[in-house]
Design a protein around this motif. Structure first.
Motif, mmCIF file in Angstrom:
data_model
loop_
_atom_site.group_PDB
_atom_site.id
_atom_site.type_symbol
_atom_site.label_atom_id
_atom_site.label_comp_id
_atom_site.label_asym_id
_atom_site.label_seq_id
_atom_site.Cartn_x
_atom_site.Cartn_y
_atom_site.Cartn_z
ATOM 1 N N ASN A 179 32.508 38.480 29.395
ATOM 2 C CA ASN A 179 32.743 40.041 29.828
ATOM 3 C C ASN A 179 32.881 40.543 28.384
ATOM 4 O OD1 ASN A 179 34.973 38.770 29.654
ATOM 5 N ND2 ASN A 179 35.994 39.631 30.875
ATOM 6 N N PHE A 205 32.617 39.154 37.200
ATOM 7 C CA PHE A 205 34.049 40.326 36.964
ATOM 8 C C PHE A 205 35.112 39.792 36.113
ATOM 9 C CE2 PHE A 205 30.206 42.932 39.114
ATOM 10 C CZ PHE A 205 29.687 43.533 38.112
ATOM 11 N N PHE A 230 36.663 38.465 38.413
ATOM 12 C CA PHE A 230 37.287 38.702 40.361
ATOM 13 C C PHE A 230 37.531 36.677 40.018
ATOM 14 C CE2 PHE A 230 35.077 42.710 41.077
ATOM 15 C CZ PHE A 230 36.611 43.349 39.700
ATOM 16 N N SER A 283 39.483 33.348 35.480
ATOM 17 C CA SER A 283 38.064 33.414 35.130
ATOM 18 C C SER A 283 37.060 32.929 34.113
ATOM 19 C CB SER A 283 37.348 34.813 35.572
ATOM 20 O OG SER A 283 38.019 36.165 34.895
ATOM 21 N N THR A 302 43.043 38.679 33.397
ATOM 22 C CA THR A 302 43.462 40.277 33.477
ATOM 23 C C THR A 302 44.976 40.048 34.496
ATOM 24 O OG1 THR A 302 41.479 40.898 33.631
ATOM 25 C CG2 THR A 302 42.755 42.028 35.052
ATOM 26 N N TYR A 362 37.784 44.683 34.196
ATOM 27 C CA TYR A 362 38.727 44.690 35.171
ATOM 28 C C TYR A 362 39.175 46.133 35.717
ATOM 29 C CZ TYR A 362 40.596 42.073 39.048
ATOM 30 O OH TYR A 362 41.313 40.669 39.480
ATOM 31 N N ASP A 388 43.938 44.227 31.211
ATOM 32 C CA ASP A 388 42.490 43.368 30.639
ATOM 33 C C ASP A 388 43.185 43.021 28.791
ATOM 34 O OD1 ASP A 388 41.653 43.684 32.889
ATOM 35 O OD2 ASP A 388 39.949 45.450 31.483
ATOM 36 N N THR A 402 42.765 45.524 41.851
ATOM 37 C CA THR A 402 41.574 45.877 42.357
ATOM 38 C C THR A 402 41.332 47.611 42.034
ATOM 39 O OG1 THR A 402 43.254 46.355 44.694
ATOM 40 C CG2 THR A 402 41.896 44.777 44.215
ATOM 41 N N ALA A 410 40.188 47.971 38.999
ATOM 42 C CA ALA A 410 38.406 47.164 39.051
ATOM 43 C C ALA A 410 37.557 48.305 40.347
ATOM 44 C CB ALA A 410 38.655 45.840 39.836
ATOM 45 N N SER A 438 33.344 40.874 44.482
ATOM 46 C CA SER A 438 33.160 41.772 43.865
ATOM 47 C C SER A 438 33.055 42.628 45.434
ATOM 48 C CB SER A 438 32.204 41.896 43.718
ATOM 49 O OG SER A 438 32.028 40.825 42.279
#
Lengths: 452, 474
Positions: free
Chosen positions: A58, A104, A106, A133, A155, A186, A191, A288, A291, A330
């Motif tokens: 990423n 991402f 997640f 992740s 994150t 994200y 982040d 979220t 995101a 996602s």
């Protein structure tokens, strides 16, 4: 890894990439290997010459496919280097490839990879997860026999978790310590780019290079990196570490380390009730919410997989693109995040969570008035097997982040370091220090490393 | 809110701040007109890029708030306004939601009525969409990102305007402030508005008109909408709460959506832009940069120069004109100066479709010209002609009249000779005049002006001509 200050030869790079390919066959650490890019890179002479760096997928590397582990971004070639990459290249480091991650970011087990990507396998047992992740980064850090560190990103625990499961060191600096320019977001307010390595000593030279204010990232910090640390540490052991649900063998490993640390440092128990109770909920609402807006750009118009025919209205077009290309996790996070900021629910979820976050920061800040470092296990259990992960509900899945979300929400520097094993699988300890106290954090890691 | 007037109008005005670079990146806000030449990974929203606030835009918006008496916020925060639309590469717009830069404030209308402002906030402009065959008939749309990320301020009024004409006056006054602060480029003139309008007859059922470009269009759209609503009501139909769009080609509004389907923007704080504190130093600095504004100038002109309110309003409305007036008024009788600048200069500008910014000559020429008028050296007709010529190319009026022998004929003997000659040459007109035809006097005067190329001093000439004609009658 000892800096060689010698620019690597073509042959050396070739050998490194060959080794990576071998690891990749068994462990699926990489999404892309920079076979040509690694050779083509202008080799500056600097403090990182001869050091090979793998990069979580990423983080943008110019002209190297950067997908954030997702299917929808397949084929995306950034037109620029992330600031961290640019700085590493300028110091002579060689970028060898992009590492596997949950799409991402997640996920906590790196099993939520995009369609067409392989799930990385734990170097200690291929039937088990690397953690996520930043799973690919952790795996290659454990496997590499050449001078290597990995640039990862956290994150809500995405560095600490895989570091713990793979038995390496994973350090996440203070939020803003390292520029996020070029990091596919994200949740922007959470982040953080960080470092994975086998030895504590390998972190400092990298951290020195990638830290600092970046005019391209308004949230990057102007304060210089401070590597000072007190000789005698005031250690707080987070009481909730011994709660039900934390593997007793992990608790045992932690206690044994603490006994050793006690000889030189002071250790007392501290409770973080707010963080432990509300951390996970607060984290998943905020993460979220952000995101779901970050992923909005992936509509198949400028970014994201295009459909061959665009003969429909924009709404039905992007709906089809997103339905086809996003994986289940996602979609789940987009839906949660859209719900939590919807009119009528926004105050109860999104706004409330921002307030809870402030309270959590205050809880930590208060603790750091009496402690230099807070300690807990990194994960409540050792790396689970893939078959066990399959049996977990999304909620159980999210709850596995219980020990890592707090420091991430508060933007505090933290690191996971191996302190033992259970059934041959590594156990990680999580150390958290106050904002900007990377020096104290590194000092803690060195002390723990020396005990083993 | 309790309304009493027949018409209730509220405006949301978007004006582009005249900065060199965009709001969140270093791309130029103007220049190359070729589509998609002024954009970069940031304003195109490439994944991984971050916005960084243009401090100049913040300065400009701060100044505007101070000038309009808006209460400034202490901390600047931005939000993401989320909706999917092809004109936004990120599918969200960075704007201010929770905490705008300015709250409250007023603009005083020509009539003296004060219109309250709700808020002023900063936001980024989306891209421009181009339909090759019109919005309805095109099967595709083209996107030009040159404009994307340009800095806008949105000024929201309370629903206190009571007619389209008031709305236009409000906009004129707002543009005047923007111009005085030098934060808005009127020649590019990008001003857009959303207007909400409701009538007493429909029990103030609110209709919103979106996306009206240009302030003349705003008045037209409002006028159309009032007529439409009144016609509906006359036919016994109800006015429903809805959002309508203004079509500048057909000059009509059309329904876009009803309130039930109103968009939910799911605002969150923009996490990539850290909190920026509006420091007292900055506010102090910006305050110092605010010049005397139109309203204060108008009041001063009335007080110091004894101008009529109307003249003073016109002289002060635009910074360039006010500056010109003030320079001229140091040498010329201010009342004469105001009268000439207002009537003649603005007439000539209007005719040439030019703005005061585009005047090529400066106060020197005007002062020369008006001192010639003030001393009766040239006739008003000559002065009017010279004003027209000045607009084409600057020259010295003093030298010009000498060179072309344009000085006014004021010598009574000379005028008498001219009158006698003219009477002789036009016997029929003289006869008609004596028969009571007043028009014939003007005809004869015209003939004298023709002979002298407008140089004969009109008051004296009329007097002498009448005297000479009387002699003939006997």
């Amino acid at each position: 890894m000892t800096p060689t200050t010698k620019t690597p030869s073509k042959k050396e790079i070739q050998n490194v990439l060959k080794e990576c390919e071998t690891h990749n066959k068994k462990h699926h650490c990489f999404t892309t290997l920079c076979k040509e890019e690694a050779q083509k890179q202008k080799k500056a002479k600097g403090t990182l010459s001869g050091i090979y760096i793998s990069v979580k997928d990423n983080i943008c590397v110019k002209d190297v496919e950067t997908t954030a582990g997702s299917h929808i971004l397949k084929g995306y070639l950034p037109k620029f280097d992330a600031t961290t990459i640019q700085k590493l290249k300028e110091e002579g480091a060689t970028i060898i490839g992009k590492t596997s991650c949950d799409a991402f970011g997640f996920g906590s087990f790196n099993t939520n990879v995009g369609k067409g990507f392989s799930i990385p396998k734990n170097p200690h047992d291929t039937k088990r997860t690397t953690g996520g992740s930043s799973g690919g980064s952790a795996a290659i850090t454990q496997l590499a026999t050449f001078p290597h560190v990995s640039l990862a990103e956290s994150t809500g625990g995405s560095i600490a978790c895989p570091a713990s499961f793979c038995g390496i060191i994973g350090l996440t600096p203070t939020y803003g310590r390292v520029s996020r320019y070029g990091l596919i977001p994200y949740a922007n307010s959470l982040d953080k780019i960080g470092i994975m390595s086998k030895k504590v000593s390998e972190i400092e030279p990298i951290l020195k290079v990638i830290s600092g204010f970046d005019e391209k990232d308004g949230t990057s910090l102007k304060e210089p990196l401070n590597l000072n640390a007190p000789k005698k540490l005031r250690i707080g052991i987070i009481k909730e570490s011994y709660a039900k649900g934390i593997d007793p063998e992990i608790q045992k490993a932690l206690k044994s380390i603490l006994t050793k640390l006690k000889q030189k440092h002071t250790i007392t128990e501290i409770s973080l009730p707010l963080t432990t109770t509300y951390g996970v909920a607060c984290y998943y609402i905020l993460a979220t919410s952000e995101a779901s807006t970050n992923l909005a750009c992936l509509s198949g118009l400028r970014y994201g997989q295009e459909l061959p025919k665009k003969n429909k209205g924009f709404n039905s077009y992007f709906t089809e693109v997103r339905t086809k290309s996003f994986n289940q996790e996602s979609k789940r996070r987009i839906m949660i995040g859209t719900f939590t900021r919807m009119a009528g629910y926004r105050d109860a979820y999104y706004i409330k969570a921002t307030k809870v976050r402030t309270k959590i920061i205050q809880e930590y800040k208060k603790a750091f008035k009496t402690y230099d470092v807070l300690i807990s296990p990194t994960m409540p259990f050792i790396a689970p097997t893939f078959s066990n992960i399959d049996k977990m509900t999304p909620l159980q899945n999210y709850l596995s982040d219980i020990l890592t979300v707090g420091s991430n929400l508060a933007g505090l520097p933290h690191a996971s370091i191996p302190i033992g094993k259970k059934e041959g699988m590594p156990i990680g300890l999580l150390a958290i220090t106050d904002h900007l106290k990377e020096g104290t954090l590194l000092q803690t890691l060195k002390e723990i490393e020396a005990l083993q | 809110m309790k309304f009493t007037t027949d018409i209730v109008i509220g405006l949301e005005i978007h004006a582009e701040l005249d900065t060199q670079t965009k709001l969140f990146c270093s791309c130029a806000t103007k220049g190359n007109q070729q589509p998609n030449t002024r954009c970069c990974p940031i304003c195109l929203g490439h994944p991984g890029t971050r916005p960084v606030l243009n401090k100049k835009a913040l300065d400009y918006a701060t100044k505007l708030c101070l000038a309009l008496g808006s209460k400034l916020t202490k901390e600047i925060v931005f939000s993401r306004k989320n909706y999917f639309y092809p004109d936004m590469s990120k599918n969200y717009q960075i704007t201010q939601f929770e905490e705008p830069i300015g709250t409250g404030g007023t603009i005083t209308l020509k009539t003296g009525r004060k219109i309250q402002l709700t808020r002023i906030h900063i936001e980024e402009d989306p891209a421009a969409l181009a339909y090759t065959h019109g919005m309805k008939n095109s099967d595709s749309v083209l996107v030009d990102y040159n404009r994307a990320g340009n800095p806008l301020v949105e000024i929201v009024t309370e629903p206190q305007l009571t007619s389209p004409a008031e709305a236009r006056d409000f906009l004129n006054r707002l543009i005047s402030v923007l111009g005085y602060l030098n934060i808005f480029d009127i020649t590019r003139g990008i001003i857009k508005a959303d207007a909400n309008i409701s009538l007493k007859e429909s029990n103030y059922s609110r209709v919103e008109i979106k996306n009206i470009s240009g302030f003349k269009e705003i008045e037209k759209a409002l006028t159309y909408e009032i007529t439409r609503q009144k016609t509906q009501l006359r036919r016994g139909l109800k006015i429903t709460r809805e959002t309508r769009g203004w079509n500048p080609t057909s000059k009509t509004t059309l329904s876009l959506r009803t309130k039930e389907t109103e968009a939910d923007y799911g605002y969150i704080l923009e996490p990539d832009l850290s909190l920026i504190t509006l420091t007292d130093e900055l506010i102090h600095l910006m305050k110092k940069e605010i010049p005397e504004l139109a309203q204060q100038k108008s009041e001063r002109y009335q007080r110091e120069h004894k101008l009529s309110k109307e003249d003073a309003d016109v002289m002060s409305m635009e910074l360039e004109l006010a500056q010109l007036f003030e320079k001229v008024a140091t040498k010329i009788d201010p009342k004469l100066a105001a009268r000439w600048l207002r009537r003649e200069l603005l007439r000539v500008l209007n005719y040439n479709k030019k703005t005061t910014k585009e005047i090529q000559f400066n106060e020197k020429e005007i002062i020369e010209l008006l001192s010639l008028v003030q001393t009766n050296t040239i006739s008003e007709t000559t002065a009017q002609k010279l004003m027209e010529q000045l607009m084409e190319k600057p020259f010295s009026p003093k030298e010009h009249i000498k060179k072309h022998n344009l000085e006014q004929v004021t010598n009574e003997k000379e005028i008498e000779t001219l009158c006698k000659e003219t009477i002789k040459e036009h016997p029929q007109a003289v006869k008609d005049y004596h028969a009571g035809e007043q028009k014939s006097l003007h005809y004869l005067l015209g003939q004298i002006m023709k002979k002298t190329r407008g140089k004969a001093e009109p008051t004296k000439t009329t007097k002498i001509l009448k005297k000479e004609l009387k002699k003939k009658e006997l």
